[in-house]
Scaffold this motif. Structure first.
Motif, PDB file in Angstrom:
ATOM      1  N   PRO A 121       7.096  12.091  -1.453  1.00  0.00           N
ATOM      2  CA  PRO A 121       5.977  11.891  -1.774  1.00  0.00           C
ATOM      3  C   PRO A 121       5.843  11.260  -3.321  1.00  0.00           C
ATOM      4  O   PRO A 121       4.971  10.422  -3.540  1.00  0.00           O
ATOM      5  CB  PRO A 121       5.161  12.939  -1.793  1.00  0.00           C
ATOM      6  N   THR A 166       6.830   7.697  -3.433  1.00  0.00           N
ATOM      7  CA  THR A 166       5.722   6.877  -2.857  1.00  0.00           C
ATOM      8  C   THR A 166       4.528   6.712  -3.812  1.00  0.00           C
ATOM      9  O   THR A 166       3.938   5.557  -3.988  1.00  0.00           O
ATOM     10  CB  THR A 166       5.033   7.406  -1.484  1.00  0.00           C
ATOM     11  N   PRO A 176       0.803  -1.072  -0.070  1.00  0.00           N
ATOM     12  CA  PRO A 176      -0.034  -0.168   0.042  1.00  0.00           C
ATOM     13  C   PRO A 176       0.796   1.122  -0.091  1.00  0.00           C
ATOM     14  O   PRO A 176       1.797   1.396   0.582  1.00  0.00           O
ATOM     15  CB  PRO A 176      -0.756  -0.023   1.103  1.00  0.00           C
ATOM     16  N   ASP A 177       0.312   2.304  -0.532  1.00  0.00           N
ATOM     17  CA  ASP A 177       1.087   3.286  -0.675  1.00  0.00           C
ATOM     18  C   ASP A 177       1.421   4.186   0.766  1.00  0.00           C
ATOM     19  O   ASP A 177       2.476   4.523   1.007  1.00  0.00           O
ATOM     20  CB  ASP A 177       0.120   4.651  -1.494  1.00  0.00           C
ATOM     21  N   PHE A 178       0.422   3.891   1.552  1.00  0.00           N
ATOM     22  CA  PHE A 178       0.767   4.827   3.101  1.00  0.00           C
ATOM     23  C   PHE A 178       1.811   3.864   3.730  1.00  0.00           C
ATOM     24  O   PHE A 178       2.716   4.552   4.429  1.00  0.00           O
ATOM     25  CB  PHE A 178      -0.487   4.499   3.867  1.00  0.00           C
ATOM     26  N   TRP A 179       1.845   2.420   3.508  1.00  0.00           N
ATOM     27  CA  TRP A 179       3.050   1.764   4.041  1.00  0.00           C
ATOM     28  C   TRP A 179       4.316   2.187   3.491  1.00  0.00           C
ATOM     29  O   TRP A 179       5.321   2.047   4.022  1.00  0.00           O
ATOM     30  CB  TRP A 179       2.664   0.153   3.751  1.00  0.00           C
ATOM     31  N   SER A 224      10.038  14.821   6.753  1.00  0.00           N
ATOM     32  CA  SER A 224       9.178  13.884   6.682  1.00  0.00           C
ATOM     33  C   SER A 224       7.536  14.454   6.172  1.00  0.00           C
ATOM     34  O   SER A 224       6.845  13.742   6.064  1.00  0.00           O
ATOM     35  CB  SER A 224       9.196  13.289   8.070  1.00  0.00           C
ATOM     36  N   SER A 225       7.588  15.717   6.137  1.00  0.00           N
ATOM     37  CA  SER A 225       6.326  16.253   5.898  1.00  0.00           C
ATOM     38  C   SER A 225       6.426  17.798   5.545  1.00  0.00           C
ATOM     39  O   SER A 225       7.435  18.179   5.760  1.00  0.00           O
ATOM     40  CB  SER A 225       5.320  16.326   7.151  1.00  0.00           C
ATOM     41  N   GLY A 272       5.286   4.918   2.128  1.00  0.00           N
ATOM     42  CA  GLY A 272       5.339   6.096   3.005  1.00  0.00           C
ATOM     43  C   GLY A 272       6.224   6.185   4.011  1.00  0.00           C
ATOM     44  O   GLY A 272       7.182   6.971   4.294  1.00  0.00           O
ATOM     45  N   ILE A 273       5.561   5.239   5.121  1.00  0.00           N
ATOM     46  CA  ILE A 273       6.097   5.085   6.264  1.00  0.00           C
ATOM     47  C   ILE A 273       7.517   4.755   6.043  1.00  0.00           C
ATOM     48  O   ILE A 273       8.236   4.947   6.959  1.00  0.00           O
ATOM     49  CB  ILE A 273       5.140   4.222   7.012  1.00  0.00           C
TER      50      ILE A 273
END
Length: 256
Positions: free
Chosen positions: A191, A194, A150-153, A171-172, A155-156
């Protein structure tokens, strides 16, 4: 033949009409979904400032005290003119909020597409040229991994490695290009990777299939050309070739 009667013009017009119909359907569906969602947006917007007077005033200002069909017509008309209303949370026009965030969205989309192309074109082509070999199998396995994560994983994991552990990238946050190229690109790298990794994995498979299909068509063409040249060199005439093709096409295919 005028430009409007050309096949390309008709195709574009039909697609535009389909797009308008789909957008209209989405607007209507979103409107009615908002009607059945539990909760009262006016009460939520007021929060601790709720009073019967303020509640009635905000409902009237938002047009929520009108009949449902009237609300739908106003909703479609305002959306068609670019008026998406005012945010209850920020008390700002929604259209202006979207426009303020549009540069960051475009920058991320373009960067993600570039990352996907950089991944897909060389690896997809190399996998097709090495079909059935270790390189092809490795690229297919890695591309499947890229599709599955997954994209969010992803990214993490990238934040944990490049921001927390190595401290190379932020990180943001987002910095505009007006703040300088280095701050802008440093906030865009993670980003873009990701988002672009999953797209690149999918595109790798498409490019591999396209290259294999092209190579297969070229191989058939070369084989046919060589066969015809050999037959002509052997003294076959055009009638001989036609007769041979007729016998071959009439031969039944054995069933397994």
């Amino acid at each position: 033949m005028t430009a409007l009667h050309s096949p390309l013009a008709r195709f574009i017009i039909v697609r535009l009409l389909y797009t308008v119909a789909v957008l209209l359907g989405v607007i209507v569906a979103v409107f009615f979904l908002m009607q059945i969602v539990p909760g009262d947006p006016v009460k939520i917007a007021l929060g601790t400032r709720y009073t019967p007077e303020s509640y009635a005033a905000l409902r009237s200002a938002s047009g929520l005290d009108q009949p449902l069909f009237t609300q739908l017509i106003h909703y479609i008309g305002n959306a068609a003119t670019g008026d998406l209303g005012v945010s209850f949370r920020n008390n700002e026009p929604v259209t202006q909020m979207l426009m303020d965030r549009l540069p960051a969205t475009i920058a991320l989309a373009v960067a993600a597409i570039l990352v996907a192309l950089v991944i897909a074109i060389p690896f997809g082509t190399w996998a097709a040229l090495r079909e059935g070999r270790a390189a092809d199998n490795t690229i297919r396995v890695v591309s499947q991994f890229g599709i599955s994560v997954p994209d969010f994983w992803m990214g993490i994991l990238l934040i944990a490695l490049f921001s927390t552990s190595l401290g190379w990238l932020p990180s943001s946050g987002y910095r505009s290009l007006a703040d300088g190229f280095v701050p802008w690109i440093s906030h865009l790298v993670l980003p873009a990777i990701t988002v672009g990794t999953a797209s690149g994995a999918i595109m790798t498979r498409y490019i591999r299939s396209s290259v294999l299909e092209s190579r297969g068509g070229a191989s058939v063409h070369r084989f046919t050309e060589a066969a015809l040249r050999g037959a002509l060199d052997a003294g076959w005439t055009a009638d001989d070739l036609l007769e041979s093709l007729a016998r071959f096409s009439a031969t039944p295919v054995p069933q397994p």
